[in-house]
Design a protein around this motif. Sequence first.
Motif, mmCIF file in Angstrom:
data_model
loop_
_atom_site.group_PDB
_atom_site.id
_atom_site.type_symbol
_atom_site.label_atom_id
_atom_site.label_comp_id
_atom_site.label_asym_id
_atom_site.label_seq_id
_atom_site.Cartn_x
_atom_site.Cartn_y
_atom_site.Cartn_z
ATOM 1 N N GLY A 19 0.800 -1.218 0.000
ATOM 2 C CA GLY A 19 0.000 0.000 0.000
ATOM 3 C C GLY A 19 0.832 1.268 0.000
ATOM 4 O O GLY A 19 0.321 2.354 -0.282
ATOM 5 N N SER A 20 2.121 1.137 0.313
ATOM 6 C CA SER A 20 3.011 2.297 0.270
ATOM 7 C C SER A 20 3.280 2.741 -1.159
ATOM 8 O O SER A 20 3.738 3.860 -1.400
ATOM 9 C CB SER A 20 4.349 1.966 0.951
ATOM 10 N N VAL A 22 1.894 4.079 -4.281
ATOM 11 C CA VAL A 22 0.683 4.787 -4.687
ATOM 12 C C VAL A 22 0.389 4.515 -6.161
ATOM 13 O O VAL A 22 1.291 4.547 -7.001
ATOM 14 C CB VAL A 22 0.850 6.300 -4.449
ATOM 15 N N THR A 23 -0.872 4.249 -6.471
ATOM 16 C CA THR A 23 -1.264 3.918 -7.843
ATOM 17 C C THR A 23 -2.458 4.751 -8.281
ATOM 18 O O THR A 23 -3.140 5.391 -7.472
ATOM 19 C CB THR A 23 -1.661 2.429 -7.963
ATOM 20 N N GLY A 155 -3.605 4.909 -2.248
ATOM 21 C CA GLY A 155 -2.389 4.456 -1.558
ATOM 22 C C GLY A 155 -2.625 4.416 -0.061
ATOM 23 O O GLY A 155 -3.404 5.208 0.481
#
Length: 365
Positions: A19-20, A22-23, A155
Amino acid sequence: MADPAGTPFDARELRQVLGSFVTGVTVITTVDAAGKPHGLTVNSFSSVSLDPPLVLWSQSLNAPSHPVFLQAERFVVNILADDQVEISNKFARGNADKFAGCATDPGLGGVPLIRGSAAWLECRRMESFRGGDHMVFLGQVERIERTGRQPLVFGGGRYLVAQPHDLGALLTESGPNIARLQAVRLATRAVVELSDEIDETLGLGVWGNHGPTIVRWEEAKLPVSDNLRTGLVLPVLTSATGLAFAAWLPPELSAPFIDAELAQDGNDQFLADARGLPERLAEIRSQGFVRLVGIDDFTELYGRSISALSVPVFDPDGAMVLALTAIGASDRLDTSDSGKVLVGMLRCAATLTQRLRGSSAPASP
């Protein structure tokens, strides 16, 4: 770093680490053999190649629509815009009809294009191969379109807003007004994160044509008032934001506003306080922040007595460009020196100053 033998971790820890990264957020759509549309929210999307134009995405083997995508000849990558959070949530759930109320247009092969998206990539499926508990789909892009709308970002388990990364080097080459605008953009994200961390209402103040002006509010879970609004012009002498600017701005900028406030309020106590203003501003500069406790001057606006803290943010030339201000009910806001509110604000302001200066050296006014 992990030791050579590797440190055991569970799926939850892995999810948090991933999750770190970012998308963007996409909804992948297709149609089955009967022409029925299917879709799901995906952030495991990536570009593979420009020549030929290839992209990939992955889907859980347990997803209800997996058999459909496995057989489909075509799919569309709908890159969602930042106001399409509801669509993202809708297609992330196992609804019976995800397309109900979702405006679409037919693309190549009849595959739906979700209206209002930031961009679309219409693809022909080239290959699919298994990777653990997911299937990876490789597609060749055959048609594209971009609207110029801001994309939705995800994210750390939540939706985010994409903003320009303003570097100090850019600020030093800009005029003061552009520098201030860039500082506000940079500080906005920081204020959102800090408000989340300390759960207090925070405002961003600038020195405007009419004096101290709030250009951004970020509310706590328990709002201070329904009357918070951007563009709020505050007094210099009785607000934490105003006193911060009075302490650190050049006197020639703040003096006309201070004189006007003194002329407007002629009571003896107010004038006595004004005579001690130079010493008070010197004390504020020495402390590095403004603290007001149990202020009743804004009861009409906020409906209660409030307390406030304000700290300055400086540009590369050492000029104050922003005031970071916390407000809260007097019986609730912790204004102590060691409290999480002031500690967090001072840390945030120092980090912003450091970033605006484009230096790794410790920030100081």
